[in-house]
Design a protein around this motif. Structure first.
Motif, PDB file in Angstrom:
ATOM      1  N   SER A 218       1.776   0.950   0.680  1.00 47.69           N
ATOM      2  CA  SER A 218       0.339   0.694   0.766  1.00 47.69           C
ATOM      3  C   SER A 218      -0.444   0.972  -0.516  1.00 47.69           C
ATOM      4  O   SER A 218      -1.643   0.695  -0.564  1.00 47.69           O
ATOM      5  N   ASN A 219       0.203   1.488  -1.565  1.00 47.05           N
ATOM      6  CA  ASN A 219      -0.509   1.806  -2.807  1.00 47.05           C
ATOM      7  C   ASN A 219       0.335   1.457  -4.026  1.00 47.05           C
ATOM      8  O   ASN A 219       1.568   1.630  -4.019  1.00 47.05           O
ATOM      9  N   TRP A 244      -5.505   0.624  -9.681  1.00 54.46           N
ATOM     10  CA  TRP A 244      -5.069   1.129  -8.371  1.00 54.46           C
ATOM     11  C   TRP A 244      -5.289   0.025  -7.338  1.00 54.46           C
ATOM     12  O   TRP A 244      -6.404  -0.433  -7.130  1.00 54.46           O
ATOM     13  N   ASP A 245      -4.200  -0.402  -6.695  1.00 57.31           N
ATOM     14  CA  ASP A 245      -4.261  -1.367  -5.599  1.00 57.31           C
ATOM     15  C   ASP A 245      -3.950  -0.647  -4.299  1.00 57.31           C
ATOM     16  O   ASP A 245      -2.986   0.122  -4.218  1.00 57.31           O
ATOM     17  N   SER A 246      -4.756  -0.921  -3.270  1.00 54.66           N
ATOM     18  CA  SER A 246      -4.564  -0.296  -1.967  1.00 54.66           C
ATOM     19  C   SER A 246      -4.561  -1.370  -0.889  1.00 54.66           C
ATOM     20  O   SER A 246      -5.490  -2.180  -0.818  1.00 54.66           O
ATOM     21  N   SER A 248      -5.345  -2.167   2.436  1.00 51.03           N
ATOM     22  CA  SER A 248      -6.196  -1.519   3.424  1.00 51.03           C
ATOM     23  C   SER A 248      -6.116  -2.139   4.814  1.00 51.03           C
ATOM     24  O   SER A 248      -6.488  -1.509   5.793  1.00 51.03           O
TER      25      SER A 248
END
Length: 354
Positions: A218-219, A244-246, A248
């Motif tokens: 997820s990150n 930073w990629d999340s 969601s």
């Protein structure tokens, strides 16, 4: 008994015998003589989920033999309109006495909205081009390097020239080339380099490097440096970029991008439309994945030098290799004028990923 009645009785018995032969299920079915003939008979091998062994393992039954250990296959929901709900890896193949195959599979990933159920279909899946069975969702993005994977199904490497890059790196040996001459290359899965070739030729030597520091389900975190020599000057710029990629939700990826100017030049404020070119900025946006794998990108940004809030709204159309986007952008949302310095501006972007 006349000859006429004798003939009728013989024909009646012949019809009954023929019907019984037609209704009988043959014990042995002849295999196709060639692979081409097999494809003509059944263009896509499949099977049916028979039962779940535990929380990560299932068994499926198939009448086809072209499965192999280690193969990654798709699971399609039996519910109409849902499409692909997960991926599994083949870990075991067993042939039964009736000629069917028992396929043992381990779960790799699945939709967070739909369970894999008994009765769902396992199948080979061609992801080299558009596949209507494969509907857009963050859960089914292809993150592991593979052959002939359409760009539709890969995580975004960049949001465009105005919004900047994501935390993703290119796959090893992969290129991304923009219409204005920026060439990106994946040295390793975790390391991507790039340069704008026309600027190099005009005396503005430039280059950047991006390292992927951490990746989970997820990150994703990445960091890099961006260097540019200012033409006709002795000055240069150097920016430290943090990404930073999340993931969601099932359809939204959040992208946070911080660029810090380590050294700059006097006119850098006039170039705020271009991220990482001598100014510091913070941006947080959202990527919405549509059913057909096109993207909508939207989010605010803050420029520290100008102390101004801007933003962007982009529609990105993705083919197998080619990407085309149109965006409305702002460097200062309070300034209602057309200006890439302190107002609104519109852009298109195009690039090829291969």
């Amino acid at each position: 008994m006349t000859l006429k009645w004798l003939v009728l009785i013989i024909l009646s018995f012949s019809s009954i015998a023929f019907a019984s032969i037609e209704d009988e299920v043959p014990v042995v079915v002849r295999e196709p003589a060639s692979l081409e003939e097999a494809k003509a008979i059944r263009p896509e091998a499949s099977g049916r989920v028979d039962h779940l062994i535990d929380n990560k393992t299932l068994k499926a039954i198939s009448h086809f033999s072209d499965w192999y250990i280690g193969e990654v296959i798709a699971v399609q929901s039996q519910t109409p309109g849902v499409g692909i709900v997960g991926f599994v890896e083949v870990t075991g193949i067993e042939i039964k006495s009736d000629g069917t195959y028992i396929i043992t599979c381990d779960l790799l990933r699945q939709s967070r909205l739909n369970f894999i159920q008994v009765g769902d279909q396992i199948m080979h899946l061609d992801l080299s081009s558009e596949n209507p069975k494969y509907k857009g969702t963050t859960d089914l993005l292809i993150k592991e390097q593979g052959k002939n994977i359409s760009s539709k199904y890969k995580p975004l490497f960049t949001q465009g020239v105005a919004a900047g890059e994501t935390a993703e790196t290119l796959w090893e040996g992969e290129y991304l080339v923009t219409w204005y001459g920026q060439v990106n290359y994946g040295l390793k899965k975790w390391l991507t380099i790039n340069t704008v070739v026309p600027a190099d030729l005009l005396g503005a030597a430039n280059g950047s490097v991006k390292f992927q520091l951490y990746e989970s389900y997820s990150n994703v975190f990445a960091a890099g440096l961006n260097f540019t020599k200012i033409p006709n000057q002795t000055n240069s710029t150097l920016n430290l970029n943090i990404h930073w990629d999340s993931y969601s939700s099932e359809s939204v990826v959040s992208h946070t991008f911080l660029s810090i100017a380590l050294f700059s030049f006097e006119e850098a404020e006039d170039a705020t439309a271009i991220k990482s070119l001598g100014t510091s900025s913070l941006q947080s946006g959202s990527e919405f994945i549509l059913d057909n794998w096109d993207r909508i990108l939207v989010g605010p940004s803050y420029n520290f030098e100008k102390k101004a809030v801007g933003g962007f709204l982009t529609y990105l159309k993705i083919w197998d290799k080619f990407h085309l986007s149109f965006s409305a952008n702002s460097t200062d949302i309070t300034s209602l004028k057309l200006s890439p310095v302190d107002g609104y501006y519109f852009l298109f972007d195009a690039y090829w990923r291969f």
